[in-house]
Design a protein around this motif. Structure first.
Motif, PDB file in Angstrom:
ATOM      1  N   PRO A 160     -10.743  -4.996 -17.955  1.00  0.00           N
ATOM      2  CA  PRO A 160     -11.821  -5.865 -18.817  1.00  0.00           C
ATOM      3  C   PRO A 160     -11.488  -5.438 -20.237  1.00  0.00           C
ATOM      4  O   PRO A 160     -11.985  -6.402 -21.114  1.00  0.00           O
ATOM      5  CB  PRO A 160     -13.232  -5.266 -18.424  1.00  0.00           C
ATOM      6  N   ASP A 161     -10.870  -4.335 -20.647  1.00  0.00           N
ATOM      7  CA  ASP A 161     -10.566  -3.921 -21.984  1.00  0.00           C
ATOM      8  C   ASP A 161      -9.402  -4.772 -22.459  1.00  0.00           C
ATOM      9  O   ASP A 161      -8.912  -4.595 -23.665  1.00  0.00           O
ATOM     10  CB  ASP A 161     -10.391  -2.652 -22.291  1.00  0.00           C
ATOM     11  N   LYS A 165     -11.448  -8.426 -29.075  1.00  0.00           N
ATOM     12  CA  LYS A 165     -12.897  -7.828 -29.195  1.00  0.00           C
ATOM     13  C   LYS A 165     -14.046  -8.902 -28.922  1.00  0.00           C
ATOM     14  O   LYS A 165     -15.106  -8.457 -28.328  1.00  0.00           O
ATOM     15  CB  LYS A 165     -13.160  -6.982 -30.347  1.00  0.00           C
ATOM     16  N   LYS A 166     -13.491  -9.979 -29.443  1.00  0.00           N
ATOM     17  CA  LYS A 166     -14.597 -11.180 -29.082  1.00  0.00           C
ATOM     18  C   LYS A 166     -14.967 -11.440 -27.632  1.00  0.00           C
ATOM     19  O   LYS A 166     -16.260 -11.738 -27.436  1.00  0.00           O
ATOM     20  CB  LYS A 166     -14.054 -12.406 -29.862  1.00  0.00           C
ATOM     21  N   ASP A 167     -14.040 -11.121 -26.717  1.00  0.00           N
ATOM     22  CA  ASP A 167     -14.410 -11.346 -25.377  1.00  0.00           C
ATOM     23  C   ASP A 167     -14.797 -10.006 -24.532  1.00  0.00           C
ATOM     24  O   ASP A 167     -14.671  -9.898 -23.535  1.00  0.00           O
ATOM     25  CB  ASP A 167     -13.145 -12.002 -24.634  1.00  0.00           C
ATOM     26  N   GLY A 168     -15.111  -8.968 -25.544  1.00  0.00           N
ATOM     27  CA  GLY A 168     -15.442  -7.720 -25.007  1.00  0.00           C
ATOM     28  C   GLY A 168     -14.286  -6.716 -24.824  1.00  0.00           C
ATOM     29  O   GLY A 168     -14.395  -5.658 -24.164  1.00  0.00           O
ATOM     30  N   GLY A 169     -13.231  -6.740 -25.256  1.00  0.00           N
ATOM     31  CA  GLY A 169     -12.004  -6.158 -24.988  1.00  0.00           C
ATOM     32  C   GLY A 169     -11.837  -5.098 -26.133  1.00  0.00           C
ATOM     33  O   GLY A 169     -12.743  -5.117 -26.864  1.00  0.00           O
ATOM     34  N   VAL A 170     -10.506  -4.621 -26.143  1.00  0.00           N
ATOM     35  CA  VAL A 170     -10.540  -3.469 -27.428  1.00  0.00           C
ATOM     36  C   VAL A 170      -9.523  -3.964 -28.182  1.00  0.00           C
ATOM     37  O   VAL A 170      -9.202  -3.125 -29.260  1.00  0.00           O
ATOM     38  CB  VAL A 170     -10.098  -2.082 -26.746  1.00  0.00           C
ATOM     39  N   ARG A 182      -4.932 -13.523 -27.065  1.00  0.00           N
ATOM     40  CA  ARG A 182      -5.427 -13.478 -25.903  1.00  0.00           C
ATOM     41  C   ARG A 182      -4.025 -13.768 -24.885  1.00  0.00           C
ATOM     42  O   ARG A 182      -3.857 -12.956 -23.872  1.00  0.00           O
ATOM     43  CB  ARG A 182      -6.175 -14.654 -25.454  1.00  0.00           C
TER      44      ARG A 182
END
Length: 220
Positions: A160-161, A165-170, A182
């Protein structure tokens, strides 16, 4: 008399044609060798940005395996080399080609350096058609963004990382552009998965293989 003149002219023309052909062929061979050498130097320069010369004791360009076209993870359209770095004979790192077909303006061709421990040594974009001033920040000369992959691995970065960051990643996204980062993030993760699935072949296969007949496409 006229026949002799025509015959002499024909001979002269033939000699001139042969001489011209020799000059052209010699120039072509010299130019071809020079271009090939320049291409080799440029290719090696890109590889050494990821794996500096002091990190290995072999020639990266001369120790390769073939990455197959059509693999679900690398998504290459044609076979390309996987370069192997060695230290005292042992393979210590790889440079793997990868392709993100889902860039904003088309495919993005990349290389991903992977150390023996599975961590990323570096990522570089070789070609793309992303929007200048936005998506082109994936280029090292335009931004440091691409260097953020270094040190990440499948072990220390959960799936998931592997997202902006907008999608919850790092990973950071670009202002006004998220499709491009992406695509690069996903292609980089897939390259790590390819290495993990083919680890034994990539790191343990002895010798140098430059023939496309030998591939590292299937999991051992």
């Amino acid at each position: 008399m006229m026949g002799q003149s025509v015959s002499r002219n024909s001979v002269l023309l033939a000699l001139f044609a042969v001489g011209t052909a020799l000059v052209i062929s010699t120039t072509f061979l010299q130019t071809r060798d020079r271009i090939a050498q320049q291409q080799r130097m440029a290719e090696e320069k890109a590889l050494l940005e990821i794996l500096p010369r002091e990190s290995h004791d072999n020639s990266l360009l001369d120790d390769t395996l073939s990455a197959p076209a059509g693999d679900d993870l690398l998504r290459l359209t044609a076979p390309r080399p996987i370069y192997r770095a060695r230290r005292d004979g042992d393979v210590t790192a790889l440079i793997v080609p990868a392709r993100a077909a889902d860039g904003y303006s088309g495919a993005i061709d990349m290389i991903v350096g992977v150390s023996r421990d599975g961590s990323i040594a570096g990522v570089r974009v070789l070609s793309h058609r992303e929007t200048p001033g936005l998506g082109d920040k994936i280029e090292r000369r335009k931004s440091d963004w691409i260097t953020d992959f270094k040190g990440h691995s499948l072990a220390n970065t959960p799936e998931p990382d592997w997202a902006v960051k907008k999608d919850g990643g790092v990973f950071d996204q670009f202002t006004g552009a998220t499709i491009t980062p992406r695509a690069v993030i996903n292609a980089t993760r897939r390259a790590l998965e390819f290495v993990a699935q083919n680890r034994q072949r990539l790191f343990e296969l002895p010798g140098t293989e430059t023939s496309s007949a030998t591939t590292a496409g299937a999991a051992p």
